[in-house]
Design an enzyme around this catalytic site. Structure first.
Site, mmCIF file in Angstrom:
data_model
loop_
_atom_site.group_PDB
_atom_site.id
_atom_site.type_symbol
_atom_site.label_atom_id
_atom_site.label_comp_id
_atom_site.label_asym_id
_atom_site.label_seq_id
_atom_site.Cartn_x
_atom_site.Cartn_y
_atom_site.Cartn_z
ATOM 1 N N GLU A 261 -6.231 7.235 -0.668
ATOM 2 C CA GLU A 261 -6.191 6.062 0.159
ATOM 3 C C GLU A 261 -6.691 4.786 -0.832
ATOM 4 O O GLU A 261 -6.370 3.779 -0.882
ATOM 5 C CB GLU A 261 -6.900 6.178 1.307
ATOM 6 C CG GLU A 261 -5.883 7.011 2.443
ATOM 7 C CD GLU A 261 -4.432 6.384 2.557
ATOM 8 O OE1 GLU A 261 -4.436 5.340 2.806
ATOM 9 O OE2 GLU A 261 -3.546 7.327 2.706
ATOM 10 N N HIS B 73 1.402 4.450 -2.971
ATOM 11 C CA HIS B 73 1.616 5.683 -2.803
ATOM 12 C C HIS B 73 2.892 6.339 -3.634
ATOM 13 O O HIS B 73 2.548 7.360 -4.059
ATOM 14 C CB HIS B 73 1.749 6.005 -1.286
ATOM 15 C CG HIS B 73 0.349 6.197 -0.583
ATOM 16 N ND1 HIS B 73 -0.861 7.052 -1.015
ATOM 17 C CD2 HIS B 73 -0.185 5.602 0.637
ATOM 18 C CE1 HIS B 73 -1.724 6.525 -0.109
ATOM 19 N NE2 HIS B 73 -1.242 6.028 0.792
ATOM 20 N N HIS C 291 0.854 -1.239 0.020
ATOM 21 C CA HIS C 291 -0.053 0.028 -0.127
ATOM 22 C C HIS C 291 0.912 1.581 0.039
ATOM 23 O O HIS C 291 0.444 1.928 -0.656
ATOM 24 C CB HIS C 291 -0.987 0.033 1.156
ATOM 25 C CG HIS C 291 -1.613 1.407 1.577
ATOM 26 N ND1 HIS C 291 -2.884 1.319 1.160
ATOM 27 C CD2 HIS C 291 -1.134 2.411 1.990
ATOM 28 C CE1 HIS C 291 -3.458 2.788 1.467
ATOM 29 N NE2 HIS C 291 -2.319 3.317 2.004
ATOM 30 N N GLU C 292 1.641 1.160 0.974
ATOM 31 C CA GLU C 292 2.741 2.461 0.881
ATOM 32 C C GLU C 292 3.800 2.758 -0.417
ATOM 33 O O GLU C 292 3.838 3.641 -0.830
ATOM 34 C CB GLU C 292 3.567 2.143 2.087
ATOM 35 C CG GLU C 292 3.074 2.195 3.376
ATOM 36 C CD GLU C 292 2.047 3.353 3.586
ATOM 37 O OE1 GLU C 292 2.234 4.409 3.091
ATOM 38 O OE2 GLU C 292 1.132 3.292 4.391
#
Length: 306
Positions: free
Chosen positions: A203, A135, A131-132
């Site tokens: 997100e 980003h 997930h990071e």
């Protein structure tokens, strides 16, 4: 409307707010000057925001010698995402959480807390790191830096507009004065709402891309559920001291009463989980063939300290 298009529209709205506030203060020239000021502060923030947030959160840089399994996992996931290897940091807090920062993929960092390595199993932690990395891949750290800086510029322009109206600026007449007062009050609120909307949009996109990177949407969904339950029970002192950085974390790190969703920096966890479940048809195995390879001897249990 896709997440990227929605983000573009929201960023355009933020830019329009900056120019409108500048125009109220100084006409056409004021609009241009306001936009230039916002641009200059964005450039400064772009170069320095990553160092500032890592220092604020008390992040500690770790190497393969310090945390071999963690660094190996980040490296393997970064390769799957076609990203350069980011720097890896550990935050000295028991709250389970994580964030990414950096002005571009070549100058990026992934930070995880000690708490998250104790609470999550290996597959769940891989989902969080993916997930990071999403980003970073989407350059969301740049997007969020710009929106935060522009929101601050709008608040500053609101104060300037107040003084301009008080001392006979463009808002002299009654109608103009009322418009100036309304702009002074509502423009910063609108800017804050846009900033939060951008954060929530990014997100969702990072969840989707992160699930693709790690190959296990349900592992990320399980991680979000665990983090959301545990984060509110542990105070993250560095985050509490710097609440402006809350939107960077995978789950809101602030220990506060539940806020209205309109003012939330993150989507509701149950909504995020529902979207991840939809990727697998509510399955429990994810995309098993694409799972991140295991590089260490630890399989399912919680991680120890790095």
């Amino acid at each position: 409307m896709t997440g990227n298009i929605r983000t573009f529209v929201l960023m355009a709205a933020m830019t329009a707010l900056v120019m409108a506030m500048g125009a109220l203060i100084g006409g056409q020239g004021g609009a241009v000057i306001a936009l230039m000021i916002a641009g200059a502060t964005n450039v400064f923030a772009w170069w320095n925001s990553d160092k500032m947030v890592l220092r604020q959160q008390g992040a500690r840089l770790v190497t393969r010698q310090d945390a071999p399994e963690l660094v190996d996992m980040v490296e393997a996931l970064a390769k799957r995402a076609n990203l350069p290897m980011p720097a890896v940091y550990v935050l000295e807090t028991d709250q389970p959480n994580a964030f990414a920062t950096g002005r571009n993929p070549q100058n990026a960092a992934v930070a995880v807390t000690q708490g998250i390595m104790r609470v999550l199993n290996r597959d769940e932690l891989a989902g969080v790191i993916a997930h990071e990395l999403a980003h970073i891949k989407h350059r969301d750290t740049l997007t969020m830096t710009i929106t935060a800086t522009m929101a601050g510029a709008i608040a500053m322009l609101g104060n300037m507009l107040m003084f301009s109206s008080m001392f006979g600026g463009r808002g002299d007449n009654r109608g103009g004065g009322l418009a100036a007062i309304a702009a002074m009050i509502f423009a910063p609120i609108a800017a804050g709402l846009v900033q939060m909307a951008v954060s929530r949009t990014r997100e969702y996109e990072a969840d989707r891309t992160g699930a693709d990177i790690c190959g296990q949407p349900m592992a990320l969904a399980s991680a979000l559920a665990k983090i959301s339950r545990a984060a509110g029970q542990v105070v993250n002192i560095p985050a509490e001291r710097n609440p402006a950085s809350a939107s960077m974390f995978i789950v809101n790190p602030l220990h506060a009463l539940r806020m209205d969703r309109l003012f939330a920096t993150h989507p509701a966890t149950e909504d995020r989980i529902a979207r991840l479940q939809a990727m697998t048809g509510f399955g429990s195995g994810g995309l098993g063939a694409s799972r991140i390879p295991r590089t260490g001897g630890q399989n399912d249990g919680p991680w120890g300290n790095s």
